[in-house]
Design a protein around this motif. Structure first.
Motif, short mmCIF file in Angstrom:
data_model
loop_
_atom_site.label_atom_id
_atom_site.label_comp_id
_atom_site.label_asym_id
_atom_site.label_seq_id
_atom_site.Cartn_x
_atom_site.Cartn_y
_atom_site.Cartn_z
N TYR A 157 0.99 -1.04 -0.01
CA TYR A 157 0.01 -0.44 0.05
C TYR A 157 0.94 1.03 0.09
O TYR A 157 0.52 1.98 0.81
CB TYR A 157 -1.16 -0.37 0.79
CG TYR A 157 -1.70 -1.11 0.94
CD1 TYR A 157 -3.01 -1.54 0.17
CD2 TYR A 157 -1.47 -2.03 2.01
CE1 TYR A 157 -3.17 -2.99 0.62
CE2 TYR A 157 -2.38 -3.49 2.14
CZ TYR A 157 -2.96 -3.14 1.64
OH TYR A 157 -3.75 -4.69 1.46
N THR A 158 2.15 1.16 -0.17
CA THR A 158 3.01 2.05 -0.11
C THR A 158 3.79 2.75 -1.42
O THR A 158 3.98 1.84 -2.74
CB THR A 158 3.98 1.46 0.32
OG1 THR A 158 3.53 1.63 1.53
CG2 THR A 158 5.25 3.00 0.88
N THR A 159 2.73 4.37 -2.08
CA THR A 159 3.68 4.75 -3.34
C THR A 159 5.30 5.20 -2.88
O THR A 159 5.35 4.97 -2.64
CB THR A 159 2.81 6.42 -3.57
OG1 THR A 159 2.86 7.06 -2.19
CG2 THR A 159 1.47 5.45 -3.39
N ARG A 160 5.55 5.02 -4.31
CA ARG A 160 7.12 5.35 -4.51
C ARG A 160 7.52 6.79 -3.49
O ARG A 160 8.55 6.58 -2.95
CB ARG A 160 7.43 5.76 -5.91
CG ARG A 160 9.26 6.35 -6.30
CD ARG A 160 9.64 5.36 -5.29
NE ARG A 160 10.01 4.41 -5.80
CZ ARG A 160 10.61 3.42 -5.03
NH1 ARG A 160 11.33 3.57 -4.11
NH2 ARG A 160 10.75 2.42 -5.73
N ASP A 161 6.51 7.66 -3.67
CA ASP A 161 6.98 9.23 -2.66
C ASP A 161 7.02 8.33 -1.51
O ASP A 161 8.18 8.86 -0.13
CB ASP A 161 6.42 9.61 -3.59
CG ASP A 161 6.51 11.24 -2.01
OD1 ASP A 161 7.37 11.94 -2.44
OD2 ASP A 161 5.27 11.77 -1.36
N GLU A 162 6.21 7.61 -1.25
CA GLU A 162 6.21 7.22 0.49
C GLU A 162 7.27 6.29 1.25
O GLU A 162 8.09 6.92 1.97
CB GLU A 162 4.51 6.63 0.85
CG GLU A 162 3.20 7.50 1.05
CD GLU A 162 1.92 7.04 0.66
OE1 GLU A 162 0.92 7.45 0.89
OE2 GLU A 162 2.26 5.81 0.31
N ALA A 163 7.32 5.27 -0.34
CA ALA A 163 8.67 4.69 0.72
C ALA A 163 10.10 5.17 0.67
O ALA A 163 10.45 4.91 1.20
CB ALA A 163 8.30 3.36 -0.69
N ASN A 164 10.15 6.23 -0.44
CA ASN A 164 11.45 7.50 -0.19
C ASN A 164 11.67 8.30 0.76
O ASN A 164 12.15 7.85 1.65
CB ASN A 164 11.63 8.03 -1.55
CG ASN A 164 11.88 7.21 -3.32
OD1 ASN A 164 11.73 5.81 -2.80
ND2 ASN A 164 11.41 8.23 -3.68
N ARG A 165 9.78 8.76 1.31
CA ARG A 165 10.09 9.18 2.90
C ARG A 165 10.40 8.62 3.81
O ARG A 165 11.24 8.83 4.83
CB ARG A 165 8.91 9.90 2.84
CG ARG A 165 9.10 11.27 2.09
CD ARG A 165 8.13 12.15 2.47
NE ARG A 165 6.66 11.84 1.87
CZ ARG A 165 5.06 11.70 1.92
NH1 ARG A 165 4.75 12.28 3.46
NH2 ARG A 165 4.80 11.26 1.57
#
Ligand code: HEM
Length: 187
Positions: free
Chosen positions: A66-74
Motif C-alpha cells: 500500500y506504499t507509493t514510491r514517494d512514501e517509500a522514499n520518505r
C-alpha cells in the motif's frame, strides 16, 4: 523463499514481558518471555513442547502493498534500524483483520488504509524514534494476519501510546477483529 521470522512465547528469552492484553478478540496464553528469530530449516516436532514455549507465531518479511514510491522514499529516509542499543522497549502486536477486509479489492484497501485512515502519514510522525518491522502471516495459515514489531527507547513510550491510540481510532481499525498487545523490555 521469503524470510520467515518466528516469535516464541515461553519461560525464557531475551525479551521480558511487562504487560499483555487483548485489545480485540481472544488473548494469547500468558508468558514471561519472548524470543525473536529466523525459522530453522530442520525442525523437530517435539521442539515446542520440550522447550518451555507456550506459543509460536510466524510471519514473512514481504513486499510492500500500500506504499507509493514517494512514501517509500520518505520512509527510507526517516526510519531507524532494529536492534539499536538504546531501544530497550519493544511491542509485539499480532493483528487479524476481518473477512470483510480481505473481500475488498486492492484499490479499496489502499483507499481505507491511507487516503481515509492516513496510516503511513500518522506513522511517519513517530520515525525514527519507533523502529518497526511488519511480518505477513496470513498466507502461512497462521492465527493472525500480521505480526507487527516495534522497538524504542523508554523515553518514547508515551509517543508509542499516542501512535497506537491515533491508529486505533481510524477506519482501518474497524476491520481489526483480533489484536493482542504485548509489551517487552530487555537490559
Ligand atoms: C502496514 C507504516 C505503526 C500496524 C504499514 C505500511 C506502512 C506502515 C508504510 C504499509 C506496508 C505496505 O505497503 O504493505 C507505519 C509506520 C508506523 C506504523 C511508519 C510508525 C511506527 C504501526 C502500528 C501498528 C501498525 C503501531 C499496529 C499496532 C500495521 C499493520 C499493517 C501495517 C497491521 C498491515 C496492513 C495491511 O496490509 O492490511 N504500516 N506503521 N503500524 N501497519 Fe503500520
Amino acid at each position: 523463499m521469503p524470510c520467515v521470522i518466528e516469535f516464541t512465547g515461553g519461560d525464557r528469552g531475551p525479551w521480558r514481558v511487562t504487560r499483555a492484553e487483548a485489545t480485540a478478540g481472544a488473548r494469547l496464553e500468558e508468558v514471561a518471555f519472548v524470543s525473536v528469530g529466523l525459522v530453522s530449516e530442520s525442525e523437530d516436532p517435539g521442539h515446542l513442547a520440550s522447550s518451555g514455549m507456550a506459543w509460536r507465531l510466524r510471519g514473512a518479511i514481504s513486499n510492500l502493498r500500500y506504499t507509493t514510491r514517494d512514501e517509500a522514499n520518505r520512509l527510507r529516509s526517516l526510519q531507524a534500524a532494529l536492534d539499536r542499543p538504546t531501544a530497550t522497549h519493544a511491542a509485539l502486536i499480532p493483528i487479524k483483520k476481518s473477512q470483510q477486509w480481505w473481500d475488498l479489492a486492492q484499490d479499496e484497501r489502499r483507499e481505507i488504509f491511507e487516503e481515509t485512515s492516513k496510516h503511513t502519514t500518522i506513522g511517519m510522525n513517530y520515525l525514527p524514534a519507533i523502529a518497526r518491522r511488519l511480518h505477513h502471516s496470513r498466507d502461512l495459515r497462521e492465527p493472525f494476519d500480521f505480526l507487527t514489531w516495534f522497538e524504542f527507547a523508554p523515553e518514547h513510550e508515551a509517543d508509542f501510546e499516542a501512535l497506537l491510540s491515533n491508529l486505533r481510532a481510524t477506519r482501518e481499525w474497524t476491520f481489526v477483529e483480533r489484536e493482542v498487545d504485548i509489551r517487552l523490555t530487555r537490559d
